[in-house]
Design a protein around this motif. Sequence first.
Motif, PDB file in Angstrom:
ATOM      1  N   ASP A  52       0.659  -1.309  -0.157  1.00 60.21           N
ATOM      2  CA  ASP A  52      -0.080  -0.034   0.072  1.00 60.21           C
ATOM      3  C   ASP A  52       1.027   1.300   0.021  1.00 60.21           C
ATOM      4  O   ASP A  52       0.580   2.349  -0.782  1.00 60.21           O
ATOM      5  N   GLN A  53       1.998   1.292   0.949  1.00 63.55           N
ATOM      6  CA  GLN A  53       2.416   2.525   1.039  1.00 63.55           C
ATOM      7  C   GLN A  53       3.324   3.101  -0.087  1.00 63.55           C
ATOM      8  O   GLN A  53       3.530   4.097  -0.336  1.00 63.55           O
ATOM      9  N   ASN A  54       3.350   2.182  -1.110  1.00 63.66           N
ATOM     10  CA  ASN A  54       4.212   2.381  -2.386  1.00 63.66           C
ATOM     11  C   ASN A  54       3.310   2.905  -3.577  1.00 63.66           C
ATOM     12  O   ASN A  54       3.785   3.236  -4.629  1.00 63.66           O
ATOM     13  N   ARG A  55       2.111   2.862  -3.310  1.00 66.45           N
ATOM     14  CA  ARG A  55       1.245   3.087  -4.497  1.00 66.45           C
ATOM     15  C   ARG A  55       0.559   4.585  -4.299  1.00 66.45           C
ATOM     16  O   ARG A  55      -0.408   4.744  -5.068  1.00 66.45           O
ATOM     17  N   TYR A  56       0.943   5.323  -3.359  1.00 66.73           N
ATOM     18  CA  TYR A  56       0.373   6.708  -3.227  1.00 66.73           C
ATOM     19  C   TYR A  56       1.107   7.663  -4.052  1.00 66.73           C
ATOM     20  O   TYR A  56       2.196   7.409  -4.425  1.00 66.73           O
ATOM     21  N   GLY A  57       0.382   8.828  -4.432  1.00 63.51           N
ATOM     22  CA  GLY A  57       0.792   9.573  -5.512  1.00 63.51           C
ATOM     23  C   GLY A  57       1.996  10.485  -4.617  1.00 63.51           C
ATOM     24  O   GLY A  57       2.038  10.615  -3.564  1.00 63.51           O
ATOM     25  N   ASP A  58       3.092  10.942  -5.428  1.00 65.28           N
ATOM     26  CA  ASP A  58       4.072  11.708  -5.059  1.00 65.28           C
ATOM     27  C   ASP A  58       4.390  12.957  -6.035  1.00 65.28           C
ATOM     28  O   ASP A  58       5.481  13.674  -5.731  1.00 65.28           O
ATOM     29  N   LEU A  59       3.691  13.258  -6.809  1.00 63.53           N
ATOM     30  CA  LEU A  59       3.601  14.260  -7.856  1.00 63.53           C
ATOM     31  C   LEU A  59       2.279  14.549  -8.540  1.00 63.53           C
ATOM     32  O   LEU A  59       1.683  13.644  -9.012  1.00 63.53           O
ATOM     33  N   ARG A  60       2.007  15.965  -8.568  1.00 67.69           N
ATOM     34  CA  ARG A  60       0.459  16.107  -9.102  1.00 67.69           C
ATOM     35  C   ARG A  60       0.876  17.080 -10.651  1.00 67.69           C
ATOM     36  O   ARG A  60       1.731  17.538 -10.876  1.00 67.69           O
ATOM     37  N   ILE A  61       0.118  16.260 -11.472  1.00 63.81           N
ATOM     38  CA  ILE A  61       0.379  16.832 -12.828  1.00 63.81           C
ATOM     39  C   ILE A  61      -1.076  17.634 -13.196  1.00 63.81           C
ATOM     40  O   ILE A  61      -2.096  16.790 -13.130  1.00 63.81           O
ATOM     41  N   LEU A  62      -0.970  18.675 -13.284  1.00 63.36           N
ATOM     42  CA  LEU A  62      -2.056  19.738 -13.481  1.00 63.36           C
ATOM     43  C   LEU A  62      -2.275  19.834 -14.960  1.00 63.36           C
ATOM     44  O   LEU A  62      -1.657  20.419 -15.521  1.00 63.36           O
ATOM     45  N   VAL A  63      -3.306  19.118 -15.583  1.00 67.75           N
ATOM     46  CA  VAL A  63      -3.582  19.196 -17.192  1.00 67.75           C
ATOM     47  C   VAL A  63      -4.372  20.472 -17.326  1.00 67.75           C
ATOM     48  O   VAL A  63      -5.669  20.483 -16.916  1.00 67.75           O
ATOM     49  N   THR A  64      -3.643  21.240 -18.024  1.00 66.74           N
ATOM     50  CA  THR A  64      -4.781  22.697 -18.410  1.00 66.74           C
ATOM     51  C   THR A  64      -4.747  22.672 -20.036  1.00 66.74           C
ATOM     52  O   THR A  64      -5.490  23.291 -20.503  1.00 66.74           O
ATOM     53  N   ALA A  65      -3.930  21.741 -20.600  1.00 69.05           N
ATOM     54  CA  ALA A  65      -4.067  21.630 -22.126  1.00 69.05           C
ATOM     55  C   ALA A  65      -5.432  21.082 -22.539  1.00 69.05           C
ATOM     56  O   ALA A  65      -5.942  20.103 -21.786  1.00 69.05           O
ATOM     57  N   LYS A  66      -5.794  21.209 -23.486  1.00 72.39           N
ATOM     58  CA  LYS A  66      -6.978  20.668 -24.256  1.00 72.39           C
ATOM     59  C   LYS A  66      -6.610  19.426 -24.876  1.00 72.39           C
ATOM     60  O   LYS A  66      -5.856  19.452 -25.838  1.00 72.39           O
ATOM     61  N   LEU A  67      -7.154  18.373 -24.359  1.00 73.32           N
ATOM     62  CA  LEU A  67      -6.704  16.914 -24.964  1.00 73.32           C
ATOM     63  C   LEU A  67      -7.751  16.604 -26.000  1.00 73.32           C
ATOM     64  O   LEU A  67      -8.725  16.162 -25.591  1.00 73.32           O
ATOM     65  N   GLU A  68      -7.474  16.846 -27.193  1.00 74.66           N
ATOM     66  CA  GLU A  68      -8.832  16.699 -28.097  1.00 74.66           C
ATOM     67  C   GLU A  68      -8.382  15.240 -28.892  1.00 74.66           C
ATOM     68  O   GLU A  68      -9.332  14.788 -29.420  1.00 74.66           O
ATOM     69  N   HIS A  69      -7.114  14.898 -29.214  1.00 77.42           N
ATOM     70  CA  HIS A  69      -7.077  13.634 -29.828  1.00 77.42           C
ATOM     71  C   HIS A  69      -6.511  12.530 -29.004  1.00 77.42           C
ATOM     72  O   HIS A  69      -5.941  13.002 -27.972  1.00 77.42           O
ATOM     73  N   LEU A  70      -6.656  11.418 -29.647  1.00 79.79           N
ATOM     74  CA  LEU A  70      -6.061  10.235 -28.869  1.00 79.79           C
ATOM     75  C   LEU A  70      -4.645  10.475 -28.471  1.00 79.79           C
ATOM     76  O   LEU A  70      -4.141  10.235 -27.426  1.00 79.79           O
TER      77      LEU A  70
ATOM     78  N   LYS B 241      -0.581  16.081   3.162  1.00 80.14           N
ATOM     79  CA  LYS B 241      -1.107  17.557   2.911  1.00 80.14           C
ATOM     80  C   LYS B 241      -0.926  18.178   1.387  1.00 80.14           C
ATOM     81  O   LYS B 241       0.310  17.778   1.043  1.00 80.14           O
ATOM     82  N   PRO B 242      -1.974  18.881   0.972  1.00 76.45           N
ATOM     83  CA  PRO B 242      -1.794  19.335  -0.208  1.00 76.45           C
ATOM     84  C   PRO B 242      -0.275  20.359  -0.529  1.00 76.45           C
ATOM     85  O   PRO B 242       0.215  20.092  -1.698  1.00 76.45           O
ATOM     86  N   GLN B 243       0.197  20.847   0.628  1.00 79.34           N
ATOM     87  CA  GLN B 243       1.487  21.586   0.281  1.00 79.34           C
ATOM     88  C   GLN B 243       2.566  20.654   0.007  1.00 79.34           C
ATOM     89  O   GLN B 243       3.443  20.791  -0.490  1.00 79.34           O
ATOM     90  N   GLU B 244       2.113  19.265   0.118  1.00 81.58           N
ATOM     91  CA  GLU B 244       3.374  18.055   0.155  1.00 81.58           C
ATOM     92  C   GLU B 244       3.231  17.750  -1.281  1.00 81.58           C
ATOM     93  O   GLU B 244       3.981  16.605  -1.757  1.00 81.58           O
ATOM     94  N   TRP B 245       2.188  18.267  -1.925  1.00 82.00           N
ATOM     95  CA  TRP B 245       2.129  17.641  -3.479  1.00 82.00           C
ATOM     96  C   TRP B 245       2.801  18.532  -4.386  1.00 82.00           C
ATOM     97  O   TRP B 245       2.304  19.720  -4.854  1.00 82.00           O
ATOM     98  N   PRO B 246       4.001  18.389  -4.976  1.00 85.14           N
ATOM     99  CA  PRO B 246       4.652  19.145  -5.611  1.00 85.14           C
ATOM    100  C   PRO B 246       3.735  19.101  -7.078  1.00 85.14           C
ATOM    101  O   PRO B 246       3.407  18.236  -7.374  1.00 85.14           O
TER     102      PRO B 246
END
Length: 413
Positions: free
Chosen positions: A177-195, A264-269
């Motif tokens: 379990d402990q290795n399955r948590y996120g450690d980087l947040r990718i904020l997608v602001t680009a428009k994903l229009e195609h496959l 905590k959210p401040q720990e999500w780069p």
Amino acid sequence: MRLTKEENNMLAGKYGYPVQKSMEILVSLGECYNAEKMIPITSAHLLPNIGMLGKGGALFIQEIADRGGKFVVPSTTNPSSIDPSAWKEFGISEEFADEQIKLNKAFTDMGTFLCDTCTPYVVGHVPRMRDHVAWNESSTIIFANSVLGARTNREGGPSALAAALTGRVPEYGYHLDQNRYGDLRILVTAKLEHLHDYGTLGFFTGRVAEDRVPVFAGIPASVSWDELKLLGAAAATSGSVTLYHVVGITPEAPTEAVAFGGKKPQEWPTVEFGEKELHETEESLSKATAREVDLVAFGCPHASITEIREIARLLSGRKLKSGVELWVSTSRIVKAYAEMMGYVDIIEASGARVTCHTCPLSPYEGFLEDLGHRTIATNSPKLACYVGQGQDVLPYYGSLERCVEAAVSGIWR
Ligand code: F3S
């Protein structure tokens, strides 16, 4: 490692050489990664590819089969080096094809389902959430972990084989379990229009995440399996990403907080993927300079029925430019489905081919060069990346539509 009495008996040879050898491999692996014990698995996905295994690997597998090895959990195979019904047309020598066919027999003698695809989950082999499995092939592994919620490390050919013969893997890495948590947040602001935009996002992510677990925010709720498949395959190519989460979509990420395991959210780069990153990453995958294209390749990972239908729609009533080839790689089962639907006839009437059991990278190193290809167009970041590492064949990367137009005109635009 703490082994059970049965596992100690396996190691001592009580169940024969194949099980003993397998347990030796698994114990060594477990000791390397400080695993405390073995855990049972529900399936294995194996490397059957003679081009990658080489003569030594093939001899080892043959010996295991000859000495009575039997798979004790359902086991499937990744693409092999040949399409058994069309290898001659791809310039494969008889000797090489014979070696692969012999190896296929060793696998089936041991009890595998010879599905020869990197999308076994499309052809009926779907682990349940939280199932521990031992899967080989980076795109297959990341899909199992992220989209299906199963648990696997990046198994190599020998460890996946050993797991299939014993029904066990050492408990470490993504089984915990402990290795399955996120450690980087990718904020997608680009428009994903195609496959392929999902592949581009994945390729960008692998570069920045390396071996971390990215959590995607901003991906539309309508995202499909094909898009998630391409995203994961690309992230596992440019980085060694093995698990990702998409908030509100993938099973272990109902919310960002859950995906990050209480950090905590401040720990999500956070890294943003905007229009600039989309454009720059897409551009970076095209290494070719000659405008003329001689091969267009789809189906990396193996194409689904939906992707094949779209290719058939785009090729309907059209002909490939003379001297240009177009291959769609898929599994035998999906090809049969596409034949039944009439898509294969439409695609092949254009001069293109639907191939199965293999893919452009599976035969052997130098296969594309031997066929005389120099410039290849694809919508797969994985294929573009691997092709782009060589000198003799160079890739163009872009949308399905752009690749089809290149196949018809012979020119990359
Ligand atoms: Fe599958 Fe071959 Fe691509 S194994 S992921 S189609 S390189």
